[in-house]
Design a protein around this motif. Structure first.
Motif, mmCIF file in Angstrom:
data_model
loop_
_atom_site.group_PDB
_atom_site.id
_atom_site.type_symbol
_atom_site.label_atom_id
_atom_site.label_comp_id
_atom_site.label_asym_id
_atom_site.label_seq_id
_atom_site.Cartn_x
_atom_site.Cartn_y
_atom_site.Cartn_z
ATOM 1 N N ALA A 21 -10.881 -54.499 -15.566
ATOM 2 C CA ALA A 21 -11.641 -55.082 -14.454
ATOM 3 C C ALA A 21 -11.199 -56.524 -14.256
ATOM 4 O O ALA A 21 -10.869 -57.223 -15.225
ATOM 5 N N ALA A 24 -12.574 -59.512 -16.265
ATOM 6 C CA ALA A 24 -12.036 -59.984 -17.555
ATOM 7 C C ALA A 24 -11.635 -61.458 -17.450
ATOM 8 O O ALA A 24 -11.838 -62.238 -18.390
ATOM 9 N N GLY A 47 -24.057 -54.201 -20.252
ATOM 10 C CA GLY A 47 -23.439 -53.856 -18.961
ATOM 11 C C GLY A 47 -21.930 -53.914 -19.101
ATOM 12 O O GLY A 47 -21.263 -54.685 -18.424
ATOM 13 N N GLY A 51 -15.112 -52.022 -19.024
ATOM 14 C CA GLY A 51 -14.650 -52.468 -20.334
ATOM 15 C C GLY A 51 -13.744 -53.688 -20.338
ATOM 16 O O GLY A 51 -13.146 -54.010 -21.360
ATOM 17 N N GLY A 52 -13.641 -54.381 -19.203
ATOM 18 C CA GLY A 52 -12.792 -55.581 -19.137
ATOM 19 C C GLY A 52 -13.235 -56.658 -20.118
ATOM 20 O O GLY A 52 -12.419 -57.244 -20.838
ATOM 21 N N ILE A 70 -22.738 -51.761 -24.293
ATOM 22 C CA ILE A 70 -23.693 -50.755 -23.826
ATOM 23 C C ILE A 70 -23.710 -50.741 -22.302
ATOM 24 O O ILE A 70 -23.634 -51.795 -21.663
ATOM 25 N N ASP A 71 -23.755 -49.526 -21.752
ATOM 26 C CA ASP A 71 -23.820 -49.390 -20.289
ATOM 27 C C ASP A 71 -24.426 -48.018 -19.971
ATOM 28 O O ASP A 71 -24.297 -47.083 -20.751
ATOM 29 N N ILE A 72 -25.061 -47.913 -18.797
ATOM 30 C CA ILE A 72 -25.569 -46.605 -18.376
ATOM 31 C C ILE A 72 -24.415 -45.697 -17.951
ATOM 32 O O ILE A 72 -24.539 -44.485 -17.948
ATOM 33 N N THR A 73 -23.298 -46.315 -17.603
ATOM 34 C CA THR A 73 -22.082 -45.558 -17.278
ATOM 35 C C THR A 73 -21.212 -45.505 -18.539
ATOM 36 O O THR A 73 -21.021 -46.539 -19.177
ATOM 37 N N ILE A 114 -24.322 -57.676 -16.368
ATOM 38 C CA ILE A 114 -25.001 -56.582 -15.666
ATOM 39 C C ILE A 114 -25.203 -56.901 -14.190
ATOM 40 O O ILE A 114 -25.568 -58.012 -13.828
ATOM 41 N N PRO A 116 -27.311 -54.919 -11.185
ATOM 42 C CA PRO A 116 -28.142 -53.747 -10.897
ATOM 43 C C PRO A 116 -27.708 -53.069 -9.606
ATOM 44 O O PRO A 116 -27.056 -53.693 -8.766
ATOM 45 N N LYS A 153 -24.629 -63.394 -16.510
ATOM 46 C CA LYS A 153 -24.352 -63.467 -15.062
ATOM 47 C C LYS A 153 -25.678 -63.611 -14.334
ATOM 48 O O LYS A 153 -26.636 -62.910 -14.636
HETATM 49 C C1 LIG Z 1 -20.074 -55.790 -13.061
HETATM 50 S S1 LIG Z 1 -20.228 -54.369 -14.091
HETATM 51 C C2 LIG Z 1 -19.713 -54.994 -15.667
HETATM 52 C C3 LIG Z 1 -18.226 -55.229 -15.755
HETATM 53 C C4 LIG Z 1 -17.773 -55.530 -17.177
HETATM 54 N N1 LIG Z 1 -18.180 -56.860 -17.589
HETATM 55 C C5 LIG Z 1 -16.281 -55.417 -17.317
HETATM 56 O O1 LIG Z 1 -15.616 -56.448 -17.477
HETATM 57 O O2 LIG Z 1 -15.764 -54.292 -17.289
HETATM 58 C C6 LIG Z 1 -21.966 -54.236 -14.289
HETATM 59 C C7 LIG Z 1 -22.409 -53.058 -15.138
HETATM 60 O O3 LIG Z 1 -23.835 -53.137 -15.362
HETATM 61 C C8 LIG Z 1 -24.258 -51.800 -15.638
HETATM 62 N N2 LIG Z 1 -25.710 -51.657 -15.619
HETATM 63 C C9 LIG Z 1 -26.541 -51.790 -14.556
HETATM 64 N N3 LIG Z 1 -27.821 -51.530 -14.930
HETATM 65 C C10 LIG Z 1 -27.792 -51.244 -16.269
HETATM 66 C C11 LIG Z 1 -28.788 -50.896 -17.234
HETATM 67 N N4 LIG Z 1 -30.066 -50.792 -16.879
HETATM 68 N N5 LIG Z 1 -28.415 -50.661 -18.521
HETATM 69 C C12 LIG Z 1 -27.098 -50.753 -18.870
HETATM 70 N N6 LIG Z 1 -26.104 -51.078 -18.000
HETATM 71 C C13 LIG Z 1 -26.433 -51.325 -16.717
HETATM 72 C C14 LIG Z 1 -23.545 -50.987 -14.531
HETATM 73 O O4 LIG Z 1 -23.487 -49.617 -14.878
HETATM 74 C C15 LIG Z 1 -22.172 -51.678 -14.489
HETATM 75 O O5 LIG Z 1 -21.209 -50.964 -15.226
#
Ligand SMILES: C[S@@+](CC[C@H](N)C(=O)[O-])C[C@H]1O[C@@H](n2cnc3c(N)ncnc32)[C@H](O)[C@@H]1O
Length: 201
Positions: A21, A24, A47, A51-52, A70-73, A114, A116, A153
């Motif tokens: 991402a 990073a 969040g 994985g960046g 940890i992430d929901i995805t 994170i 939302p 953030k």
């Molecule tokens: C901007 S992305 C993070 C990018 C990450 N820092 C990277 O470098 O790859 C934000 C992430 O927050 C996660 N997210 C949102 N709500 C969440 C929750 N309630 N619990 C865990 N993760 C959550 C989303 O699934 C998303 O993958």
């Protein structure tokens, strides 16, 4: 409306240099300025998908450190011994479960990038952001060691100032930082809170 992805120089650079991402580069800039993440550290990344940030943290902590993401995805495997990932919602996970993944009594650093899912309805979105923020803060209060660092953030809005004030009561210093890689990306900024106070444990 479909999601609009700006394919800027950081996007291209991430692709070329093998980062998952463009975000990073935001963490690299934060690290260059604050030197928060050190070799051997136990780090929690909230969040974490795709994985960046995990890639950057993994490089900084080296073989003796560990980062729990940890992430929901789900995060596709990074194949690094110092990276552990969990698929879960931070609103329901317990801090003990997160610490167990690191086999540590506390984290040295907590990072949170994170974002939302937003509905576009202001009241709903503010409530969602507030709920996430409370969960993040619960984990930081319970799981970050005294003197630890918290990188968050954040977005400008009605809650921005009260949040900074709350963080100032929990940490020795709070700096608002806007990395170059974050330029043009909405109103996001990063709050770097250093020196968690003992009294907040
Ligand atoms: C901007 S992305 C993070 C990018 C990450 N820092 C990277 O470098 O790859 C934000 C992430 O927050 C996660 N997210 C949102 N709500 C969440 C929750 N309630 N619990 C865990 N993760 C959550 C989303 O699934 C998303 O993958």
């Amino acid at each position: 409306m479909g999601r609009f992805i700006v394919k800027d120089s950081f996007y291209e650079r991430a692709k070329k240099e093998g980062y998952r991402a463009r975000s990073a580069y935001k963490l690299m800039e934060i690290q260059k300025r604050f030197h928060a993440i050190k070799a051997g550290h136990k780090v929690l990344d909230l969040g974490a998908a795709p994985g960046g940030w995990l890639q950057v943290i993994s490089q900084q902590i080296g073989g003796k450190g560990i980062v729990v993401g940890i992430d929901i995805t789900p995060v596709a495997p990074l194949n690094q011994d110092n990276v552990v990932t969990m698929t879960a919602d931070i609103r329901t996970i317990s801090t003990d479960e997160l610490l167990a993944q690191a086999a540590a009594p506390a984290f040295d650093v907590v990072t949170c990038d994170i974002a939302p899912n937003l509905s576009g309805i202001r009241d709903v979105d503010e409530a969602r952001i507030g709920e996430l923020y409370e969960s993040v803060l619960r984990i930081v209060k319970e799981g970050l060691k005294p003197s630890g660092v918290f990188i968050l953030k954040s977005f400008f809005g009605p809650e921005f100032k009260p949040r900074i004030n709350e963080l100032r009561s929990l940490f020795s210093s709070v700096t608002v930082y806007k990395p170059d890689a974050s330029r043009g990306v909405s109103s996001e900024v990063y709050l770097v809170s250093m020196g968690k106070k003992q009294t907040t444990v």
